[in-house]
Design a protein around this motif. Structure first.
Motif, PDB file in Angstrom:
ATOM      1  N   TYR A   7       0.837  -1.203   0.000  1.00  0.00           N
ATOM      2  CA  TYR A   7       0.000   0.000   0.000  1.00  0.00           C
ATOM      3  C   TYR A   7       0.875   1.259   0.000  1.00  0.00           C
ATOM      4  O   TYR A   7       0.615   2.207  -0.741  1.00  0.00           O
ATOM      5  CB  TYR A   7      -0.931  -0.018   1.215  1.00  0.00           C
ATOM      6  N   GLU A  10       2.262   1.704  -3.436  1.00  0.00           N
ATOM      7  CA  GLU A  10       1.242   2.216  -4.361  1.00  0.00           C
ATOM      8  C   GLU A  10       1.023   3.711  -4.140  1.00  0.00           C
ATOM      9  O   GLU A  10       0.922   4.478  -5.093  1.00  0.00           O
ATOM     10  CB  GLU A  10      -0.069   1.446  -4.166  1.00  0.00           C
ATOM     11  N   GLN A  11       0.988   4.134  -2.881  1.00  0.00           N
ATOM     12  CA  GLN A  11       0.778   5.549  -2.575  1.00  0.00           C
ATOM     13  C   GLN A  11       1.974   6.404  -2.996  1.00  0.00           C
ATOM     14  O   GLN A  11       1.821   7.576  -3.307  1.00  0.00           O
ATOM     15  CB  GLN A  11       0.496   5.735  -1.078  1.00  0.00           C
ATOM     16  N   SER A  33      -8.043  -2.576  -9.680  1.00  0.00           N
ATOM     17  CA  SER A  33      -7.336  -2.235  -8.439  1.00  0.00           C
ATOM     18  C   SER A  33      -6.117  -3.131  -8.268  1.00  0.00           C
ATOM     19  O   SER A  33      -6.017  -4.215  -8.870  1.00  0.00           O
ATOM     20  CB  SER A  33      -8.265  -2.442  -7.239  1.00  0.00           C
ATOM     21  N   THR A  72      -4.813  -4.982   1.513  1.00  0.00           N
ATOM     22  CA  THR A  72      -4.500  -3.743   0.793  1.00  0.00           C
ATOM     23  C   THR A  72      -5.768  -2.914   0.605  1.00  0.00           C
ATOM     24  O   THR A  72      -5.708  -1.682   0.656  1.00  0.00           O
ATOM     25  CB  THR A  72      -3.817  -3.997  -0.574  1.00  0.00           C
ATOM     26  N   CYS A  75      -6.309  -1.279   3.962  1.00  0.00           N
ATOM     27  CA  CYS A  75      -5.376  -0.156   4.132  1.00  0.00           C
ATOM     28  C   CYS A  75      -5.883   1.070   3.388  1.00  0.00           C
ATOM     29  O   CYS A  75      -5.830   2.192   3.917  1.00  0.00           O
ATOM     30  CB  CYS A  75      -3.975  -0.529   3.615  1.00  0.00           C
ATOM     31  N   GLU A  76      -6.366   0.855   2.189  1.00  0.00           N
ATOM     32  CA  GLU A  76      -6.898   1.963   1.378  1.00  0.00           C
ATOM     33  C   GLU A  76      -8.081   2.644   2.072  1.00  0.00           C
ATOM     34  O   GLU A  76      -8.210   3.861   2.057  1.00  0.00           O
ATOM     35  CB  GLU A  76      -7.362   1.411   0.030  1.00  0.00           C
ATOM     36  N   PRO A  80      -5.582   6.521   5.067  1.00  0.00           N
ATOM     37  CA  PRO A  80      -5.259   7.462   3.988  1.00  0.00           C
ATOM     38  C   PRO A  80      -3.875   8.077   4.204  1.00  0.00           C
ATOM     39  O   PRO A  80      -3.478   8.358   5.332  1.00  0.00           O
ATOM     40  CB  PRO A  80      -6.356   8.524   4.087  1.00  0.00           C
TER      41      PRO A  80
END
Length: 178
Positions: A7, A10-11, A33, A72, A75-76, A80
């Motif tokens: 995560y 990805e961020q 996703s 994940t 987490c999303e 945030p």
């Protein structure tokens, strides 16, 4: 641990190696996703795991991949990350993924895909899993040049090296025998 690491990657708009990196890469090219892509990319490797590693390993791996995909999404939803520095995301993400891989390997499973290939290479050809993983990861990171800015790819490569050093130094044949 792996889900949080992925995560963060990805961020940070980064990739890493393995099928996780491939799934992160594909999030740039498809509307799917990360969680869905991670599951889909791993499906062909489950057959390889069943053939070379057996039912027990394969079922544990399927459960691990499913849990990482699910977490994940969690987490999303609940974590945030509005202003995370990319370097932190890449370093912390890859350290978390590397440590999670060690734990998963130690318990007779994997996080799918390239991990399965690396473990088979270690067991059958006496090649270090970390080095095999790193060579496959380089390919994924280089593919990132098609969708990520060069500085992001360089940062991603740095992170993948961190993760693979963790594996190369810590996951060795015979390391966990009692």
């Amino acid at each position: 641990m792996a889900a949080m690491g992925l995560y963060l990657l990805e961020q940070a708009d980064a990739v890493t190696g393995g099928t996780a990196g491939l799934a992160l890469l594909l999030t740039h090219a498809t509307p799917l996703s990360f969680a869905a892509l991670f599951l889909l990319v791993n499906v062909p490797f489950f057959a390889l795991a069943l053939w070379r590693k057996g039912w027990k390993f394969t079922l544990k791996t399927i459960v691990c991949v499913g849990i990482v995909s699910g977490f994940t999404v969690i987490c999303e939803m609940y974590f945030p990350v509005p202003d995370m520095h990319a370097v932190f995301g890449v370093v912390a993400g890859n350290v978390l993924v590397g440590m999670a891989l060690l734990a998963v390997f130690r318990h007779g499973a994997s996080l799918g895909g390239f991990n399965i290939l690396a473990l088979i290479a270690q067991e059958q050809f006496k090649m270090r899993a970390g080095y095999v993983q790193m060579s496959l990861d380089v390919t994924v990171v280089l593919l990132a040049l098609t969708v990520i800015a060069p500085q992001g790819v360089l940062l991603s490569a740095f992170g993948a090296v961190i993760m693979n050093i963790i594996l190369a130094f810590n996951h060795r044949p015979g390391r966990y025998r009692a």
